[in-house]
Design a protein around this motif. Structure first.
Motif, PDB file in Angstrom:
ATOM      1  N   SER A 167     -13.796 -16.778   8.085  1.00  0.00           N
ATOM      2  CA  SER A 167     -13.666 -16.205   6.786  1.00  0.00           C
ATOM      3  C   SER A 167     -13.652 -14.568   6.680  1.00  0.00           C
ATOM      4  O   SER A 167     -12.469 -14.339   6.188  1.00  0.00           O
ATOM      5  N   LEU A 168     -14.178 -14.003   7.760  1.00  0.00           N
ATOM      6  CA  LEU A 168     -13.924 -12.275   8.006  1.00  0.00           C
ATOM      7  C   LEU A 168     -12.607 -12.201   8.543  1.00  0.00           C
ATOM      8  O   LEU A 168     -11.802 -11.176   7.860  1.00  0.00           O
ATOM      9  N   THR A 169     -12.342 -12.961   9.566  1.00  0.00           N
ATOM     10  CA  THR A 169     -11.015 -13.033  10.082  1.00  0.00           C
ATOM     11  C   THR A 169      -9.849 -13.293   9.066  1.00  0.00           C
ATOM     12  O   THR A 169      -8.765 -12.705   8.905  1.00  0.00           O
ATOM     13  N   SER A 170     -10.211 -14.398   8.186  1.00  0.00           N
ATOM     14  CA  SER A 170      -9.122 -14.525   7.190  1.00  0.00           C
ATOM     15  C   SER A 170      -9.005 -13.351   6.042  1.00  0.00           C
ATOM     16  O   SER A 170      -8.211 -13.007   5.794  1.00  0.00           O
ATOM     17  N   ALA A 171     -10.026 -12.652   5.836  1.00  0.00           N
ATOM     18  CA  ALA A 171     -10.248 -11.687   4.934  1.00  0.00           C
ATOM     19  C   ALA A 171      -9.511 -10.517   5.637  1.00  0.00           C
ATOM     20  O   ALA A 171      -8.611  -9.866   4.729  1.00  0.00           O
ATOM     21  N   MET A 172      -9.600 -10.411   7.065  1.00  0.00           N
ATOM     22  CA  MET A 172      -8.598  -9.175   7.316  1.00  0.00           C
ATOM     23  C   MET A 172      -7.142  -9.611   7.261  1.00  0.00           C
ATOM     24  O   MET A 172      -6.365  -8.619   7.083  1.00  0.00           O
ATOM     25  N   VAL A 173      -6.940 -10.865   7.776  1.00  0.00           N
ATOM     26  CA  VAL A 173      -5.372 -11.327   7.540  1.00  0.00           C
ATOM     27  C   VAL A 173      -4.891 -11.095   6.314  1.00  0.00           C
ATOM     28  O   VAL A 173      -3.835 -10.430   5.972  1.00  0.00           O
ATOM     29  N   GLY A 174      -5.852 -11.338   5.190  1.00  0.00           N
ATOM     30  CA  GLY A 174      -5.361 -11.111   3.985  1.00  0.00           C
ATOM     31  C   GLY A 174      -5.176  -9.697   3.518  1.00  0.00           C
ATOM     32  O   GLY A 174      -4.013  -9.316   2.962  1.00  0.00           O
ATOM     33  N   VAL A 175      -6.001  -8.903   4.014  1.00  0.00           N
ATOM     34  CA  VAL A 175      -5.927  -7.200   3.656  1.00  0.00           C
ATOM     35  C   VAL A 175      -4.466  -6.997   4.430  1.00  0.00           C
ATOM     36  O   VAL A 175      -3.614  -6.243   3.830  1.00  0.00           O
ATOM     37  N   VAL A 176      -4.126  -7.285   5.648  1.00  0.00           N
ATOM     38  CA  VAL A 176      -3.206  -6.900   6.180  1.00  0.00           C
ATOM     39  C   VAL A 176      -1.724  -7.386   5.828  1.00  0.00           C
ATOM     40  O   VAL A 176      -0.942  -6.609   5.824  1.00  0.00           O
ATOM     41  N   ILE A 177      -1.998  -8.644   5.389  1.00  0.00           N
ATOM     42  CA  ILE A 177      -0.791  -9.145   4.803  1.00  0.00           C
ATOM     43  C   ILE A 177      -0.389  -8.715   3.167  1.00  0.00           C
ATOM     44  O   ILE A 177       0.651  -8.052   2.975  1.00  0.00           O
ATOM     45  N   LEU A 178      -1.637  -8.822   2.326  1.00  0.00           N
ATOM     46  CA  LEU A 178      -1.385  -8.741   1.111  1.00  0.00           C
ATOM     47  C   LEU A 178      -1.508  -7.113   0.514  1.00  0.00           C
ATOM     48  O   LEU A 178      -0.966  -6.879  -0.210  1.00  0.00           O
ATOM     49  N   GLY A 179      -2.108  -6.528   1.497  1.00  0.00           N
ATOM     50  CA  GLY A 179      -2.635  -4.892   1.128  1.00  0.00           C
ATOM     51  C   GLY A 179      -1.325  -4.099   1.137  1.00  0.00           C
ATOM     52  O   GLY A 179      -1.018  -3.624   0.048  1.00  0.00           O
ATOM     53  N   PRO A 180      -0.215  -4.367   2.083  1.00  0.00           N
ATOM     54  CA  PRO A 180       0.940  -3.549   1.809  1.00  0.00           C
ATOM     55  C   PRO A 180       1.666  -3.877   0.547  1.00  0.00           C
ATOM     56  O   PRO A 180       2.213  -3.053  -0.093  1.00  0.00           O
ATOM     57  N   HIS A 181       1.671  -5.183   0.165  1.00  0.00           N
ATOM     58  CA  HIS A 181       2.460  -5.594  -0.922  1.00  0.00           C
ATOM     59  C   HIS A 181       1.709  -5.145  -2.363  1.00  0.00           C
ATOM     60  O   HIS A 181       2.404  -4.764  -3.449  1.00  0.00           O
ATOM     61  N   ALA A 182       0.417  -5.288  -2.117  1.00  0.00           N
ATOM     62  CA  ALA A 182      -0.549  -4.833  -3.420  1.00  0.00           C
ATOM     63  C   ALA A 182      -0.136  -3.294  -3.519  1.00  0.00           C
ATOM     64  O   ALA A 182      -0.121  -2.689  -4.653  1.00  0.00           O
ATOM     65  N   TRP A 183      -0.192  -2.483  -2.652  1.00  0.00           N
ATOM     66  CA  TRP A 183       0.026  -1.067  -2.678  1.00  0.00           C
ATOM     67  C   TRP A 183       1.305  -0.770  -3.320  1.00  0.00           C
ATOM     68  O   TRP A 183       1.387   0.053  -3.960  1.00  0.00           O
ATOM     69  N   ASN A 184       2.186  -1.448  -2.651  1.00  0.00           N
ATOM     70  CA  ASN A 184       3.642  -1.292  -3.125  1.00  0.00           C
ATOM     71  C   ASN A 184       3.969  -1.393  -4.608  1.00  0.00           C
ATOM     72  O   ASN A 184       4.371  -0.747  -5.538  1.00  0.00           O
ATOM     73  N   TRP A 185       3.224  -2.502  -5.108  1.00  0.00           N
ATOM     74  CA  TRP A 185       3.266  -2.881  -6.640  1.00  0.00           C
ATOM     75  C   TRP A 185       2.419  -1.928  -7.261  1.00  0.00           C
ATOM     76  O   TRP A 185       2.774  -1.531  -8.337  1.00  0.00           O
ATOM     77  N   PHE A 186       1.185  -1.540  -6.859  1.00  0.00           N
ATOM     78  CA  PHE A 186       0.469  -0.338  -7.549  1.00  0.00           C
ATOM     79  C   PHE A 186       1.325   0.924  -7.784  1.00  0.00           C
ATOM     80  O   PHE A 186       1.217   1.641  -8.883  1.00  0.00           O
ATOM     81  N   MET A 187       1.955   1.370  -6.713  1.00  0.00           N
ATOM     82  CA  MET A 187       2.754   2.681  -6.607  1.00  0.00           C
ATOM     83  C   MET A 187       4.156   2.388  -7.769  1.00  0.00           C
ATOM     84  O   MET A 187       4.369   3.201  -8.469  1.00  0.00           O
ATOM     85  N   ARG A 188       4.599   1.245  -7.826  1.00  0.00           N
ATOM     86  CA  ARG A 188       5.635   0.948  -8.763  1.00  0.00           C
ATOM     87  C   ARG A 188       5.184   0.908 -10.158  1.00  0.00           C
ATOM     88  O   ARG A 188       5.689   1.521 -11.000  1.00  0.00           O
ATOM     89  N   VAL A 189       3.750   0.542 -10.528  1.00  0.00           N
ATOM     90  CA  VAL A 189       3.080   0.656 -11.758  1.00  0.00           C
ATOM     91  C   VAL A 189       3.031   1.855 -12.101  1.00  0.00           C
ATOM     92  O   VAL A 189       3.368   2.287 -13.170  1.00  0.00           O
ATOM     93  N   ILE A 190       2.307   2.808 -11.047  1.00  0.00           N
ATOM     94  CA  ILE A 190       1.975   4.111 -11.423  1.00  0.00           C
ATOM     95  C   ILE A 190       3.252   5.087 -11.699  1.00  0.00           C
ATOM     96  O   ILE A 190       3.320   5.802 -12.444  1.00  0.00           O
ATOM     97  N   GLY A 191       4.258   4.803 -10.970  1.00  0.00           N
ATOM     98  CA  GLY A 191       5.390   5.605 -10.985  1.00  0.00           C
ATOM     99  C   GLY A 191       6.173   5.478 -12.143  1.00  0.00           C
ATOM    100  O   GLY A 191       6.870   6.190 -12.623  1.00  0.00           O
ATOM    101  N   SER A 192       5.994   4.212 -12.830  1.00  0.00           N
ATOM    102  CA  SER A 192       6.709   3.774 -14.092  1.00  0.00           C
ATOM    103  C   SER A 192       6.006   4.530 -15.152  1.00  0.00           C
ATOM    104  O   SER A 192       6.620   4.454 -16.287  1.00  0.00           O
ATOM    105  N   LYS A 193       4.823   5.079 -15.244  1.00  0.00           N
ATOM    106  CA  LYS A 193       4.196   5.704 -16.341  1.00  0.00           C
ATOM    107  C   LYS A 193       4.612   7.007 -16.540  1.00  0.00           C
ATOM    108  O   LYS A 193       5.076   7.694 -15.667  1.00  0.00           O
TER     109      LYS A 193
END
Length: 130
Positions: free
Chosen positions: A104-130
């Motif tokens: 579970s912990l390893t999978s959580a780390m995998v999730g952070v590594v894979i989904l984290g950059p996508h979530a960050w880019n999405w967040f920056m697009r949302v912040i940048g569009s305001k």
């Protein structure tokens, strides 16, 4: 040399489904892992993961759900063999649960590594569009 089965090969799928259904109905942790897996899959769809990212995500999900099922089996076997409290049985159950925690912990780390950059880019697009 090879043992013949008394049932057609396809019945193995029926028995496996029955086992998974039993784990789903009786094990709160298995259902929790399924909810988390569903959220990760939805996030992956929204973030349009690559083929390789999907492969890694599905491997991580399968590892956790598979080990949770094995853990449930180990606990059930221990309860049949030694229904009363026993130190060795407790240690065996704890080790099986530890395997699920590692996955579970390893999978959580995998999730952070894979989904984290996508979530960050999405967040920056949302912040940048305001």
């Amino acid at each position: 040399m090879f043992r013949r089965h008394s049932h057609p090969w396809w019945k193995s799928f029926i028995y496996a489904y029955a086992g998974l259904r039993r784990v789903f109905l009786r094990e709160r942790n298995f259902r929790f892992h399924l909810v988390v897996a569903t959220m990760v899959i939805v996030a992956g769809i929204l973030f349009r993961l690559t083929f390789i990212e999907w492969a890694i995500i599905f491997l991580a999900i399968g590892l956790v759900l598979g080990l949770e099922t094995v853990n449930t089996s180990v606990e059930a076997i221990c309860d049949v063999i030694k229904p009363e409290k026993h130190g060795s049985v407790r240690r065996i159950k704890d080790m099986a649960a530890g395997a699920v925690m590692i996955a579970s912990l390893t999978s959580a780390m995998v999730g952070v590594v894979i989904l984290g950059p996508h979530a960050w880019n999405w967040f920056m697009r949302v912040i940048g569009s305001k």
